[in-house]
Enzyme design. Structure first.
Site, mmCIF file in Angstrom:
data_model
loop_
_atom_site.group_PDB
_atom_site.id
_atom_site.type_symbol
_atom_site.label_atom_id
_atom_site.label_comp_id
_atom_site.label_asym_id
_atom_site.label_seq_id
_atom_site.Cartn_x
_atom_site.Cartn_y
_atom_site.Cartn_z
ATOM 1 C CB CYS A 87 23.911 22.081 0.379
ATOM 2 S SG CYS A 87 23.118 20.542 0.738
ATOM 3 N NE ARG A 119 16.269 21.883 -4.764
ATOM 4 C CZ ARG A 119 17.430 21.380 -4.353
ATOM 5 N NH1 ARG A 119 17.673 21.267 -3.072
ATOM 6 N NH2 ARG A 119 18.316 20.966 -5.229
HETATM 7 P P1 IMP Z 1 26.445 25.535 -5.683
HETATM 8 O O1 IMP Z 1 26.684 25.745 -7.137
HETATM 9 O O2 IMP Z 1 27.562 24.796 -5.000
HETATM 10 O O3 IMP Z 1 26.085 26.806 -4.957
HETATM 11 O O4 IMP Z 1 25.185 24.553 -5.567
HETATM 12 C C1 IMP Z 1 23.931 24.837 -6.140
HETATM 13 C C2 IMP Z 1 23.024 23.640 -5.955
HETATM 14 O O5 IMP Z 1 22.773 23.393 -4.562
HETATM 15 C C3 IMP Z 1 21.637 23.807 -6.537
HETATM 16 O O6 IMP Z 1 21.590 23.607 -7.917
HETATM 17 C C4 IMP Z 1 20.849 22.758 -5.772
HETATM 18 O O7 IMP Z 1 20.988 21.458 -6.300
HETATM 19 C C5 IMP Z 1 21.508 22.769 -4.410
HETATM 20 N N1 IMP Z 1 20.747 23.553 -3.425
HETATM 21 C C6 IMP Z 1 20.091 24.720 -3.580
HETATM 22 N N2 IMP Z 1 19.578 25.161 -2.403
HETATM 23 C C7 IMP Z 1 19.898 24.237 -1.495
HETATM 24 C C8 IMP Z 1 19.643 24.121 -0.089
HETATM 25 O O8 IMP Z 1 19.061 24.978 0.565
HETATM 26 N N3 IMP Z 1 20.104 22.975 0.491
HETATM 27 C C9 IMP Z 1 20.765 22.017 -0.198
HETATM 28 N N4 IMP Z 1 21.072 22.107 -1.496
HETATM 29 C C10 IMP Z 1 20.631 23.206 -2.143
#
Ligand code: IMP
Length: 500
Positions: free
Chosen positions: A319, A418
């Site tokens: 993100c 989104r």
């Molecule tokens: P991770 O487990 O730290 O990889 O975070 C996953 C979460 O990041 C997802 O469940 C979303 O809430 C968020 N997310 C997914 N795609 C994006 C993006 O492109 N930008 C910002 N947040 C994202």
């Protein structure tokens, strides 16, 4: 004047748990990780619970039907990504609901014209060595033969040798008729000393394989999450634009729970979406909402009637929302504040609205911290993307196996709804990146290890259930230097070859 929060917002990495008294019964095998998935009234049972507090992220690179089946086997739920056509998302949901444990649709398929090189490429891609050879090269085509590692010797054949010359042809295969029970299939496997058994219909079309190795695995899934018809529970992501057509298709396909997928959930668009669902389905369709990062956002969505509320802005591994827009909040602080708001709301109304910390989990102990801070369950993207079961390619980079992982707000996913919730305009900037993550093996092995760590830590805190952990946990902030102290330090590490 603008409102200023008094404390800086913090991440999980800045906290540790301080052990509490553990009685002799605090053993990992006595810990229950059961947790509510949807809201319930005081004294009543939730309509849906998880057997383990993990759900997989609503992302193209994470949650398809394959992931959903693997995670439900372990007791969690996947939310199938919504950034695809309504038809293909509903088809994924349907595949999970129609999945018959033990009967596996063939994911490695060849046509008779395929070559040995195609066999090796496919093996590299899927990791599977049993391949169906069908007339049209599809998973349900007319079965002409099967190729396994026992059918070819690479040193003896040239790469362009046609599959039909070395496959085991149909007339030499033992197959089961469609409709044969799993028990009968397993008996055929044992009686004939097979590793796999194709299941075909009267027209010789392939439907499934039954594998010998799955027999042992199935006995090992004590947590699997099933509906009353013994089908796996599955979730699906929706957005605040096309819900009037997407929701009916997902409900019809059998989705057990929905979740509005938005980077910023404190908005009228979420209210309109939930209102529409309540008007058309009452409480029979369960829908989570989010994401929010403070008490005000939680209260808004709880009052809109959300079945659970998701927390997190800007903390996801892929993100870049905080850099691009300057919005967000440290994930630990957001979780702590929303958990407090959830408890207050419960005290006032007698309605418990579960909360889900979404994104930013790096180490397994972050999961335990998120639960201790009040999260009922946790959503993870990066974590699950590393496993065999994620939908993305496994690639080799500098000698190391990696899986691809990209954000929903990246140009690759183009999931603009989104981020731009209501208007028609397309977003002009990205909020996520396209990346690689180190390949980590099977979901079952990794989830098993993570849950074992959570359970052992819970025992250190004297807790046998998640609510007990939330009550008893003693949590401390750590200084930057004590984080250094927490890793191996002041020693010279042996390299892998030297270690015994
Ligand atoms: P991770 O487990 O730290 O990889 O975070 C996953 C979460 O990041 C997802 O469940 C979303 O809430 C968020 N997310 C997914 N795609 C994006 C993006 O492109 N930008 C910002 N947040 C994202």
């Amino acid at each position: 004047m603008a409102f200023y929060f008094e404390e800086p917002s913090r991440t999980f990495n800045e906290y540790l748990l301080v052990p509490g008294y553990s009685s002799a019964e605090c053993r990992a095998e006595n810990v229950s990780l059961k947790t509510p998935l949807v809201k319930f009234k005081k004294g009543e049972e939730p309509a849906l619970s998880l057997n383990v507090p993990l759900v997989s992220a609503i992302m193209q690179a994470v949650s398809d039907d394959n992931m959903a089946i693997a995670l439900a086997k372990e007791g969690g739920v996947s939310f199938i990504y919504g950034s695809q056509s309504i038809e293909s998302q509903a088809a994924m949901v349907r595949r999970v609901k129609n999945y018959k444990a033990g009967f596996v649709p063939s994911d490695s398929n060849l046509s008779p014209e395929s070559t040995l090189k195609d066999v090796l490429d496919l093996k590299e891609k899927t990791g599977h060595s049993t391949m169906a050879v069908t007339a049209d090269g599809t998973a349900n085509g007319k079965l002409l033969g099967v190729v396994t590692g026992r059918d070819y010797r690479i040193s003896r054949l040239s790469m362009d040798t046609k599959v039909e010359t070395f496959m085991t042809p149909y007339d030499k295969l033992i197959c089961a008729d469609l409709g044969t029970s799993l028990k009968e299939c397993n008996d055929m496997i044992w009686d004939n000393k097979l590793n796999s058994l194709p299941v075909v219909d009267a027209e010789q079309r392939l439907h499934y394989f039954v594998f010998r190795k799955d027999y042992e695995n199935r006995k090992n899934n004590p947590n699997e999450l099933l509906d009353e018809n013994k089908r796996y529970i599955v979730g699906a992501g929706i957005n605040t634009r096309d819900y009037a057509t997407r929701v009916p298709a997902l409900v019809e396909a059998g989705a057990d729970v929905l979740c509005i997928d938005s980077s910023e959930g404190f908005s009228e668009w979420q209210k309109l979406t939930i209102d529409w669902i309540r008007e058309n389905y009452g409480d029979t369709v369960k829908v989570g909402a989010g994401n929010v990062v403070d008490a005000e956002g939680f209260r808004f969505l709880a009052e809109c009637g959300a079945d659970f509320v998701k927390i997190g802005i800007g903390g996801g591994s892929i993100c870049i929302t905080r850099e691009q827009k300057g919005i967000g909040r440290g994930q630990a602080t957001a979780t702590i504040e929303v958990a407090k708001a959830r408890d207050e709301y419960f005290k006032e109304t007698g309605i418990y609205v579960p909360i889900c910390s979404d994104g930013g989990i790096v180490h397994d102990y972050h999961m335990t911290l998120a639960l201790a801070m009040g999260s009922d369950f946790i959503m993870l993207g990066r974590y699950f993307s590393r496993f065999d079961e994620s939908p993305t390619n496994k690639v080799q980079i500098n000698g190391q196996y990696m899986k691809e992982y990209w954000g929903e707000g990246s140009a690759r996913a183009r999931n603009w709804q989104r981020y731009d919730m209501g208007g028609d305009a397309k977003l002009s900037f990205e909020e996520g990146v396209d990346s690689y993550v180190p390949y980590a093996g099977s979901l079952k092995d990794n989830v098993g290890l993570s849950l074992s760590k959570i359970k052992h830590t819970m025992c250190n805190c004297g807790a046998l259930t998640i609510p007990e952990l939330q009550q008893k946990a003693k949590i401390t902030l750590v200084s930057a230097t004590s984080i250094v102290e927490g890793g191996a330090h002041d020693v010279v590490l042996k390299d892998a070859k030297e270690q015994k």
